[in-house]
Design an enzyme around this catalytic site. Structure first.
Site, mmCIF file in Angstrom:
data_model
loop_
_atom_site.group_PDB
_atom_site.id
_atom_site.type_symbol
_atom_site.label_atom_id
_atom_site.label_comp_id
_atom_site.label_asym_id
_atom_site.label_seq_id
_atom_site.Cartn_x
_atom_site.Cartn_y
_atom_site.Cartn_z
ATOM 1 C CB SER A 139 115.114 14.703 57.868
ATOM 2 O OG SER A 139 113.885 15.034 57.277
ATOM 3 C CD GLU A 156 109.995 18.106 54.610
ATOM 4 O OE1 GLU A 156 110.418 19.270 54.443
ATOM 5 O OE2 GLU A 156 108.990 17.656 54.050
ATOM 6 C CB SER A 181 117.391 11.710 54.073
ATOM 7 O OG SER A 181 116.696 11.616 52.846
ATOM 8 C CG HIS A 195 103.728 18.459 53.899
ATOM 9 N ND1 HIS A 195 104.839 19.157 53.471
ATOM 10 C CD2 HIS A 195 104.206 17.317 54.429
ATOM 11 C CE1 HIS A 195 105.933 18.452 53.723
ATOM 12 N NE2 HIS A 195 105.577 17.334 54.316
ATOM 13 C CG ASN A 206 111.071 15.162 59.159
ATOM 14 O OD1 ASN A 206 110.715 16.218 59.661
ATOM 15 N ND2 ASN A 206 110.745 14.800 57.920
ATOM 16 C CG HIS A 211 103.365 12.894 56.075
ATOM 17 N ND1 HIS A 211 104.328 12.122 55.447
ATOM 18 C CD2 HIS A 211 103.848 14.156 56.093
ATOM 19 C CE1 HIS A 211 105.344 12.897 55.093
ATOM 20 N NE2 HIS A 211 105.077 14.132 55.481
#
Length: 431
Positions: free
Chosen positions: A77, A79, A49, A162, A34, A100
């Site tokens: 999102s 996050e 999201s 993560h 994000n 990621h």
């Protein structure tokens, strides 16, 4: 480095442009990652999201107003809480990138932080790296943990088990930091596959940073005839192609092409590579530079290569993932893997870090028709050739060879083409 000029771009357009680059570079998945920007009003623009990152449109971007009101077709999102927490902790940060990327995830699951002294530009671009312990994704607690790392002054943080999150003064700044940090991670991992990575000292990095280009005098008048303009277009296309192919990153890479006699055109030192345009490229004529532009800090080296090697008409200096494994481990790249590799490259010697600095002769004494490329330890690979497309092809062959060798290291001992087979190739293709 001058970042992408986004002053007249709406936050929605900035975000969709950068998330597209992140996705197409293989640094996130359809559902992962994000990006956000906080504007001058304190409103936060953020990716939605559960919307496909490979086809995100400006209309998909969500705005969370300063008062908490959400505007947009989707939910922000999951996050979003840690984006908000970072902005509250660090008012100087105006953009955040989280994803990621494979190498940095690898570091996160072995609980390590990549050492950015692996390549020269990374220390200044990334700065020291923070580390956030694991908390539930999307939770307020995770936001608090990450914000505390940013409060310490870190602009990039490894998130345990993560991924990573980086901040920047604008989105171009944040993306460059994100991309450079992931490249550091890959370089360390690939270098560890074939040997033991070696790192630069702080003094060596300082020496690199002090290699400010010898400021050539400016031309009084500049001409742009059609053949010169054609070279600009050719350079731009190859630089963009190199970025798309993963053979160059925003923060490092130089391309030059001989124009007439020893005059040439070269990429600038102050523009993100993927955003280079024809007007950014610098003309070097009679030892003078185009007014108002600063050419690559390696201009002296390119100039000397053209003076001493009449057969060379183009030069590429860049960092590629697998060739850099040989650069940082000081292992020898044996291109006697397949016939094409040897025909294109023959021998690729390693030279010490600093051999590319102004006034150094090592590379200049090595380059020839039989030695068209060198690997500079902890820095880059330099490839020469006649036509620019052929030089780029040579770079691709070198990188593919390095990739095959790196991957093959886990299978067993390399068995190269034997001397008799090499001699057959020499007689047929090079005599």
């Amino acid at each position: 480095m001058k970042k992408l000029d986004t002053r007249l771009m709406h936050p929605r357009d900035q975000i969709t442009m950068i998330i597209d680059k992140v996705y197409r570079s293989g640094l996130t998945t359809t559902s992962g990652g994000n990006i956000s920007i906080i504007d001058e009003n304190g409103d936060i623009w953020v990716t939605p999201s559960a919307i496909d990152k490979g086809s995100l449109r400006a209309s998909d971007i969500v705005c969370v107003r300063k008062d908490g009101t959400i505007e947009g077709r989707h939910k922000p999102s999951s996050e979003y809480p840690f984006h908000k927490a970072i902005y509250e902790a660090r008012p100087d940060i105006k953009a955040v990138v989280h994803a990621h990327p494979p190498a940095l995830v690898s570091f996160s699951i072995v609980r390590q932080i990549p050492d950015t002294n692996i390549i020269p530009q990374a220390k200044n671009i990334c700065g020291p790296i923070g580390y956030a312990t694991y908390e539930l994704p999307g939770s307020e607690i995770l936001g608090d943990v990450i914000a505390k790392e940013f409060e310490k002054g870190f602009n990039a943080v490894i998130m345990e088990n993560h991924g990573t999150v980086v901040g920047g003064s604008d989105l171009g700044d944040a993306f460059q930091r994100f991309e450079t940090l992931e490249f550091c991670g890959r370089t360390i991992i690939y270098g560890s596959t074939i040997g033991s990575p070696k790192y630069l000292s702080d003094d060596q990095i300082a020496e690199f940073e002090e290699q400010i280009p010898r400021v050539l005098p400016e031309m009084e008048e500049v001409e742009h005839p059609s053949d010169e303009r054609a070279i600009r277009e050719e350079i731009k296309k190859i630089v963009h192609r190199a970025c798309e192919q993963g053979l160059m990153i925003s923060s490092y890479g130089t391309v030059s092409v001989r124009w007439r006699d020893n005059d040439f055109l070269i990429t600038p030192t102050n523009v993100a590579r993927w955003d280079i345009q024809n007007e950014d490229i610098v003309q070097i004529k009679d030892g003078k530079r185009e007014p108002g532009k600063i050419p690559s800090r390696s201009t002296w080296l390119h100039q000397e290569i053209y003076k001493r090697n009449p057969h060379v008409n183009s030069v590429i200096l860049t960092q590629t993932p697998y060739l850099m494994a040989y650069s940082v481990s000081a292992e020898k790249l044996d291109v006697r893997t397949i016939p094409e590799s040897w025909i294109f490259l023959q021998d690729v010697p390693n030279v010490p870090f600093g051999s590319h600095f102004a006034g150094e002769e090592t590379i200049l004494n090595l380059l020839s028709e039989n030695t068209p490329a060198v690997i500079i330890e902890n820095d880059s690979v330099l490839v020469t050739g006649d036509k620019l497309l052929g030089t780029f092809d040579r770079l691709e062959v070198a990188e593919f060879s390095a990739k095959s060798l790196t991957m093959g290291a886990s299978l067993g001992k390399l068995v190269p083409i034997n001397p008799d087979q090499v001699e057959e190739l020499r007689k047929k293709f090079l005599s």
